[in-house]
Design an enzyme around this catalytic site. Structure first.
Site, PDB file in Angstrom:
ATOM      1  N   LEU A   1      84.614 103.045 -17.475  1.00 20.25           N
ATOM      2  CA  LEU A   1      85.626 102.509 -17.487  1.00 20.25           C
ATOM      3  C   LEU A   1      86.437 102.972 -16.665  1.00 20.25           C
ATOM      4  CD1 LEU A   1      84.387  99.591 -20.154  1.00 20.25           C
ATOM      5  CD2 LEU A   1      83.806  99.777 -18.214  1.00 20.25           C
TER       6      LEU A   1
ATOM      7  N   ASN B   1      81.062  93.498 -22.363  1.00 21.12           N
ATOM      8  CA  ASN B   1      80.867  94.752 -22.034  1.00 21.12           C
ATOM      9  C   ASN B   1      79.365  94.850 -22.147  1.00 21.12           C
ATOM     10  OD1 ASN B   1      83.417  95.996 -21.278  1.00 21.12           O
ATOM     11  ND2 ASN B   1      83.671  96.800 -23.349  1.00 21.12           N
TER      12      ASN B   1
ATOM     13  N   HIS C   1      79.108 119.348 -27.936  1.00 20.39           N
ATOM     14  CA  HIS C   1      80.485 118.676 -27.050  1.00 20.39           C
ATOM     15  C   HIS C   1      80.578 119.180 -25.403  1.00 20.39           C
ATOM     16  CE1 HIS C   1      83.256 115.639 -28.260  1.00 20.39           C
ATOM     17  NE2 HIS C   1      83.508 115.223 -27.423  1.00 20.39           N
TER      18      HIS C   1
ATOM     19  N   ARG D   1      85.740  91.409 -25.632  1.00 21.55           N
ATOM     20  CA  ARG D   1      85.784  93.033 -24.468  1.00 21.55           C
ATOM     21  C   ARG D   1      84.436  93.629 -25.210  1.00 21.55           C
ATOM     22  NH1 ARG D   1      91.199  96.409 -23.218  1.00 21.55           N
ATOM     23  NH2 ARG D   1      92.633  94.654 -22.323  1.00 21.55           N
TER      24      ARG D   1
ATOM     25  N   LYS E   1      78.364 114.827 -32.033  1.00 20.82           N
ATOM     26  CA  LYS E   1      78.724 115.773 -31.435  1.00 20.82           C
ATOM     27  C   LYS E   1      78.516 116.648 -32.316  1.00 20.82           C
ATOM     28  CE  LYS E   1      79.573 112.746 -27.697  1.00 20.82           C
ATOM     29  NZ  LYS E   1      80.631 111.646 -27.950  1.00 20.82           N
TER      30      LYS E   1
ATOM     31  N   LYS F   1      84.255 101.981 -24.978  1.00 23.83           N
ATOM     32  CA  LYS F   1      84.404 101.784 -26.253  1.00 23.83           C
ATOM     33  C   LYS F   1      85.608 100.335 -25.834  1.00 23.83           C
ATOM     34  CE  LYS F   1      89.069 102.464 -28.286  1.00 23.83           C
ATOM     35  NZ  LYS F   1      90.181 101.737 -27.443  1.00 23.83           N
ATOM     36  N   SER F   2      85.723  99.870 -26.706  1.00 26.50           N
ATOM     37  CA  SER F   2      86.962  99.073 -27.203  1.00 26.50           C
ATOM     38  C   SER F   2      86.886  98.861 -28.460  1.00 26.50           C
ATOM     39  CB  SER F   2      86.154  97.281 -26.477  1.00 26.50           C
ATOM     40  OG  SER F   2      87.417  96.671 -26.525  1.00 26.50           O
ATOM     41  N   VAL F   3      87.975  98.038 -28.918  1.00 23.36           N
ATOM     42  CA  VAL F   3      88.315  97.926 -30.440  1.00 23.36           C
ATOM     43  C   VAL F   3      88.586  96.318 -29.795  1.00 23.36           C
ATOM     44  CG1 VAL F   3      88.758  99.838 -30.837  1.00 23.36           C
ATOM     45  CG2 VAL F   3      91.428  98.722 -29.962  1.00 23.36           C
TER      46      VAL F   3
ATOM     47  N   TYR G   1      86.208 113.366 -33.236  1.00 25.76           N
ATOM     48  CA  TYR G   1      86.476 111.978 -33.003  1.00 25.76           C
ATOM     49  C   TYR G   1      87.748 111.247 -34.584  1.00 25.76           C
ATOM     50  CZ  TYR G   1      84.153 111.066 -29.062  1.00 25.76           C
ATOM     51  OH  TYR G   1      83.289 111.113 -27.616  1.00 25.76           O
TER      52      TYR G   1
ATOM     53  N   ASP H   1      78.222 105.926 -30.465  1.00 28.59           N
ATOM     54  CA  ASP H   1      78.582 107.211 -29.913  1.00 28.59           C
ATOM     55  C   ASP H   1      79.504 107.542 -30.893  1.00 28.59           C
ATOM     56  OD1 ASP H   1      77.537 109.555 -27.770  1.00 28.59           O
ATOM     57  OD2 ASP H   1      79.455 108.947 -27.836  1.00 28.59           O
TER      58      ASP H   1
END
Ligand SMILES: NC(=O)c1ccc[n+]([C@@H]2O[C@H](COP(=O)([O-])OP(=O)(O)OC[C@H]3O[C@@H](n4cnc5c(N)ncnc54)[C@H](OP(=O)(O)O)[C@@H]3O)[C@@H](O)[C@H]2O)c1
Length: 281
Positions: free
Chosen positions: A195, A246, A113, A242, A77, A236-238, A52, A47
């Site tokens: 989250l 997830n 959006h 994680r 979006k 989302k995670s970088v 972004y 997504d």
């Protein structure tokens, strides 16, 4: 791992993975790394959004993965900013730019959006989205941050029912009214900030206790709650560990007692802006 992610059948028959990967607030270059890690871990749905500014980095990771296009599900979006009233050609130009940055010739899902209902242009935008969908360059079209009243206008005045409404949704903001409206009209509910943006929610004692009971992490409990509610989620995670954690939420189940305990965590409090008043450039 990817085979373990169930899919939801959208109202036009398109299959969408119930759990995907969000990339808001991830720099373009970092998006290449994070999306690459996610695809390797087994995510197949990504997504992103024009605003972004990481469609290019995301596209690079998609191309480098070697995963066949038809096994990927890519959402972006339209940033229908307040700088103008949106006409057909503006939407087409933005859509073409998104495809070019992603390096794709179609997306799986294209979303408006924000409704920005005070500008009164979302019906015109939606009619252009319908045109994009009928050309096959978006397999499905939907909206984001639409309130039931905005959806009601779309349903009354246009012909395609949105496949998805992507809204803020987590245990502290459970959105029962929109979810009921979506269910009634065949619109899939997709949860953003599932989250709670990783702040506070994951330390709530009820969530921590349920996590201990199942020998899982608080994030896994929250994502599992979404899945059992029937929501589509895009955490989302970088952080590579994680990112993998997830995705690993399909091997346990919350029981009625857990679900009842989470139900009372709703505070009706948003982390993000109110769609009824939010306008932006
Ligand atoms: N349509 C819209 O208007 C809209 C608005 C907001 C978001 N979204 C979409 O929804 C996606 C997800 O929402 P979000 O990014 O706002 O928030 P989120 O997914 O609820 O939370 C992300 C935050 O939680 C942390 N986190 C992730 N996994 C974790 C774990 N297992 N344990 C502890 N902390 C964890 C992340 O940290 P690290 O990254 O440091 O690991 C990050 O700070 C976005 O990326 C975007 O695609 C859409």
């Amino acid at each position: 791992m990817s085979s373990k992610v169930p899919s939801k059948t959208l109202n036009n028959g398109v299959e969408m993975p119930q759990l995907g990967f969000g990339v808001w607030q991830v720099e373009d270059e970092e998006a290449t790394r994070a999306v690459g890690t996610a695809l390797e871990a087994g995510y197949r749905s990504i997504d992103t959004a024009a605003v972004y500014e990481n469609e290019q980095g995301t596209g690079k990771a998609l191309a480098a993965s070697g995963i066949p296009r038809d096994e990927l599900f890519v959402t972006t979006k339209l940033w229908n900013s307040a700088s103008q009233t949106w006409q057909r050609d503006d939407v087409m130009r933005e859509f073409d730019a998104s495809l070019a940055k992603l390096g794709l010739d179609y997306v799986d899902l294209y979303l408006i959006h924000w409704p920005r209902a005070m500008r009164d242009d979302f019906l015109a935008i939606w009619r252009t989205f319908e045109e994009i969908a009928s050309s096959g360059r978006a397999k499905a079209i939907g909206v984001s941050n639409f309130q039931p009243a905005h959806l009601r206008r779309l349903l009354d005045e246009t012909s395609v029912v949105p496949a998805v409404n992507q809204i803020e949704l987590h245990p502290q903001f459970q959105q029962s009214e929109p979810r009921a409206f979506h269910a009634e009209h065949g619109i899939a509910t997709e949860a953003w900030s599932p989250l709670g943006q990783g702040k506070g929610l994951l330390e709530v004692p009820t969530i921590v206790a349920i996590a201990q009971k199942h020998d899982r992490t608080p994030a896994q409990v929250v994502l599992r709650w979404h899945v059992q509610l029937g929501n589509i989620v895009i955490p989302k995670s970088v952080t590579p560990s994680r990112i993998r954690e997830n995705l690993d939420v399909f091997g346990f189940e919350l029981d009625d007692e857990d679900l009842t305990a989470i139900a009372v965590l709703d505070e009706g409090r948003r982390l993000g802006p109110n769609p009824d008043t939010f306008d932006y450039n």
